[in-house]
Design a protein around this motif. Structure first.
Motif, PDB file in Angstrom:
ATOM      1  N   ARG A 226      44.825  51.289  46.137  1.00  0.00           N
ATOM      2  CA  ARG A 226      44.169  49.736  46.430  1.00  0.00           C
ATOM      3  C   ARG A 226      43.025  49.218  47.441  1.00  0.00           C
ATOM      4  O   ARG A 226      42.049  49.394  48.392  1.00  0.00           O
ATOM      5  CB  ARG A 226      45.212  48.371  46.708  1.00  0.00           C
ATOM      6  N   GLU A 256      40.545  41.112  43.862  1.00  0.00           N
ATOM      7  CA  GLU A 256      40.440  39.656  44.115  1.00  0.00           C
ATOM      8  C   GLU A 256      41.411  38.784  42.667  1.00  0.00           C
ATOM      9  O   GLU A 256      40.456  38.636  41.857  1.00  0.00           O
ATOM     10  CB  GLU A 256      40.129  38.713  45.563  1.00  0.00           C
ATOM     11  N   TYR A 263      44.207  41.259  45.614  1.00  0.00           N
ATOM     12  CA  TYR A 263      43.819  42.185  47.090  1.00  0.00           C
ATOM     13  C   TYR A 263      42.677  42.517  47.275  1.00  0.00           C
ATOM     14  O   TYR A 263      41.567  42.488  46.590  1.00  0.00           O
ATOM     15  CB  TYR A 263      44.863  43.619  47.201  1.00  0.00           C
ATOM     16  N   PRO A 264      42.320  42.969  48.801  1.00  0.00           N
ATOM     17  CA  PRO A 264      42.769  43.369  49.634  1.00  0.00           C
ATOM     18  C   PRO A 264      43.152  42.595  50.765  1.00  0.00           C
ATOM     19  O   PRO A 264      43.696  42.421  51.188  1.00  0.00           O
ATOM     20  CB  PRO A 264      42.101  44.270  50.256  1.00  0.00           C
ATOM     21  N   ASN A 265      42.945  41.062  50.443  1.00  0.00           N
ATOM     22  CA  ASN A 265      42.254  40.492  51.291  1.00  0.00           C
ATOM     23  C   ASN A 265      43.132  38.543  50.709  1.00  0.00           C
ATOM     24  O   ASN A 265      43.742  37.936  51.941  1.00  0.00           O
ATOM     25  CB  ASN A 265      41.109  39.450  51.828  1.00  0.00           C
ATOM     26  N   GLY A 266      43.598  38.769  50.033  1.00  0.00           N
ATOM     27  CA  GLY A 266      44.523  37.767  49.228  1.00  0.00           C
ATOM     28  C   GLY A 266      43.721  36.602  49.176  1.00  0.00           C
ATOM     29  O   GLY A 266      44.332  35.299  49.397  1.00  0.00           O
TER      30      GLY A 266
END
Length: 344
Positions: A226, A256, A263-266
């Protein structure tokens, strides 16, 4: 150069047309009424408009205001306008300039002044057109270099990732279909088509034992895999090129999920850039319908049902609906870009 002359008095048309005819490489088009002149100017290319102020059906100020968007038209794009008027009223002059007139002359016309101003305005027009052509050429060359860079980087990731093959071509064209159905401009559609192939460029930093593993990844390996989204963004983010900046956003956000579980930041919903939401649908759809070392390809209908079932969860519902609305084109793209051993 094409000069349009508008005056309701025939003798004035003849006089100005003959004077303009003395200039080299100039063609005149004359009108004795404003309305047909307006229709012609809004449908044909021209380089200079010479127009009388006082006319019975529509005065010169009104004609100028209605040219290609009127007073809101881009002054740098519109050709010059020379207004001829018998009025000495300063307010008329001011309104003419505000409405887009480049210059004006007072009747009766002085032949020497008329020719000098006409010649100068045409020379300026030639210079503007030439400059615009050079800028267009330079822009096209820059975009070609950007696209070359994108394809070279995409090819680099393809050499490392055996799953890629024609995948980048299919998913890029699927992305363009979605963008078109969503009503994005032709330029935006082209940008997404050209930037989408960079979505997995970060895989160049993924270790071979994970990237080339024939089976499914375990939890620890998935964490490493990821990271390619962030790596791709880091590779591309420093570029000043608009196309590569878009590619950086796509690389970062195409994994996302619309419900925030990606991911990576939700990121969730419209907090995810539209290009990332578009590519997410195109990428997963093509992955499902492609053969992988760990799975057989899904049928087109099975992949379609998956998108529908995960619309609003994994995927932006609008992007799913947009792809499915172009189903015939989806089938054409899949048939056109096939891997060596493409499944059914």
């Amino acid at each position: 150069m094409k000069v349009v002359i508008v005056d309701d008095t025939h003798i004035n048309l003849v006089l100005m047309s003959r004077l303009v005819g003395k200039l080299e490489d100039v063609e005149t088009v004359t009108f004795q009424a404003a309305r047909p002149a307006l229709d012609w100017c809004n449908s044909q290319p021209w380089d200079l408009l010479i127009i009388d102020y006082m006319m019975p059906d529509m005065n010169g100020l009104e004609l100028i205001a209605r040219l290609e968007g009127g007073v809101h038209a881009n002054a740098r794009e519109r050709p010059p306008v020379l207004m001829v008027t018998a009025s000495m009223d300063v307010e008329v002059r001011h309104r003419a300039l505000e409405n887009g007139a480049s210059d004006f002359l007072i009747k009766p016309i002085d032949k020497v002044e008329f020719l000098a101003r006409t010649r100068n305005m045409l020379q300026l027009r030639r210079a503007t057109v030439g400059l615009r052509a050079e800028v267009g050429k330079a822009t096209a060359e820059l975009r070609a270099r950007e696209q070359e860079t994108i394809m070279l980087l995409a090819r680099a990731s393809e050499y490392r990732d055996p799953e890629t093959g024609a995948h980048i071509l299919r998913m890029a064209h699927y992305s363009q279909l979605i963008a078109a159905e969503l009503g994005l401009s032709e330029q935006e559609q082209e940008d997404i088509l050209n930037a989408a192939p960079m979505h997995d460029v970060g895989k160049v930093g993924t270790p071979d034992h994970i990237l080339l593993k024939p089976g499914r990844l375990n939890e620890e390996e998935m964490i490493v895999m990821r990271q390619h989204a962030r790596m791709g963004y880091d590779i591309l983010k420093g570029s000043q090129a608009r196309m590569l900046q878009l590619a950086a956003d796509i690389a970062l956000t195409h994994h996302e999920r619309y419900d925030g579980a990606g991911y990576p930041n939700g990121r969730a919903g419209e907090d995810i850039p539209l290009a990332g939401r578009i590519v997410a649908v195109a990428d997963v759809f093509d992955a499902l319908t492609s053969r992988r070392p760990y799975k057989a390809p899904w049928t087109m209908e099975a992949a379609r049902r998956y998108l529908e079932e995960n619309s609003g969860g994994h995927f932006d519902p609008r992007c799913v609906a947009a792809l499915l609305a172009r189903w015939d084109a989806v089938r054409e793209i899949r048939a056109r870009y096939q891997d060596d051993e493409q499944g059914a």
